[in-house]
Design a protein around this motif. Sequence first.
Motif, PDB file in Angstrom:
ATOM      1  N   LEU A  29      -1.878   0.607  -4.769  1.00 65.43           N
ATOM      2  CA  LEU A  29      -1.049  -0.590  -4.598  1.00 65.43           C
ATOM      3  C   LEU A  29       0.164  -0.503  -5.510  1.00 65.43           C
ATOM      4  N   HIS A  74       0.839  -1.201   0.000  1.00 57.76           N
ATOM      5  CA  HIS A  74       0.000   0.000   0.000  1.00 57.76           C
ATOM      6  C   HIS A  74       0.875   1.253   0.000  1.00 57.76           C
ATOM      7  N   ASP A 100      -0.663  -5.750  -7.348  1.00 56.85           N
ATOM      8  CA  ASP A 100      -1.010  -4.434  -7.922  1.00 56.85           C
ATOM      9  C   ASP A 100      -1.589  -4.569  -9.332  1.00 56.85           C
TER      10      ASP A 100
END
Length: 310
Positions: free
Chosen positions: A98, A89, A130
């Motif tokens: 992400l 994060h 991600d």
Amino acid sequence: MDQTRTLGKTDLQVKRIGFGANAVGGHNLFPNLNDETGRDLVRTALDGGVNFIDTAFIYGLGRSEELIGEIVSERGGRDKMVIASKGAHKEVNGDIELDNSREFLRGEVEKSLKRLKTDYIDLYYVHFPDDKTPMAEVAGTLKELKDEGKIKAIGASNLDFKQLQEFNADGYLEVFQSEYSLIHRDAEKDLLPYCEEQGISFIPYFPLASGLLTGKFTKDSTFDDIRKDNPQFQGETFIKNLEKVDKLKALAKDKQAKTAHLALAWLLTRPAIDAIIPGAKRPDQLKNNLRTLDIQLTDDEAEYISGIFK
Ligand code: NAP
């Protein structure tokens, strides 16, 4: 019940009941938390013999790691602890994105090390994919960090089956963390069997289905945290869940145990699950959950419990 296990193919020896520390400093996740209760939770875990603590950057944007680092360094015995953290994060102008890039994850590990006041992290997970960086590349970044001694074992969390296989293309994955409990059984389809076959340790998160499996809720219970948006806590589904939990409660009564103990003990009977990391908001909950280790489930009981929730 044997209380210690080696996590998958790692050298990490953990007590089978760890502590999930998202409510330690996790002010962004839960309302009305305070740091002092967070410190108390960590102290209670250590006093209770817990040696496996699960945290992440996103639990309080680093605050959970800081509080754990503070108490573990104050107490000493870092070498006997297995600390797991996670990253992916990224804060961008107040929003969370992400990022699994090599540069970002390497930077995050450095920051986690400082917050945890340590020079190695026992287990580091990429927290979420991600959906951009190839999974084998992410595994390569964590392998590099492992070779440098900054992390001791490689983990991944919240991957789907395809991503899990891609991440493990070179056999680097040692621990996988995903949602799994009596109520949430999706992992049984392919994630759990794959981990079992590959010797990867599977750590189930939300082991108590966010408290639902403790048997403390009624149809009139209301929620003001992440549970208010969780379908398991809404409408007909919630009522059906409560009916199933009632059956578990009846068995718990017969065994002179608590409902939560049976839900957690059942997880420990599953293949690939070396350890569990139930969360707690209060020290008494944490202490209570540790009593799961006194519970023995027969094969028939485990099967019966499984059947209630199928
Ligand atoms: P959980 O373990 O299913 O439930 C924990 C919650 O249930 C506590 O915060 C408490 O909440 C209640 N509770 C616990 N023990 C109790 C007891 N004995 N009696 C009554 N209530 C009790 O959920 P979780 O803590 O969210 O998940 C466990 C850990 O998994 C987390 O701490 C975190 O480390 C990890 N996690 C990882 C991910 C990931 O993406 N990898 C996602 C989620 C969680 P109340 O008192 O508020 O009811």
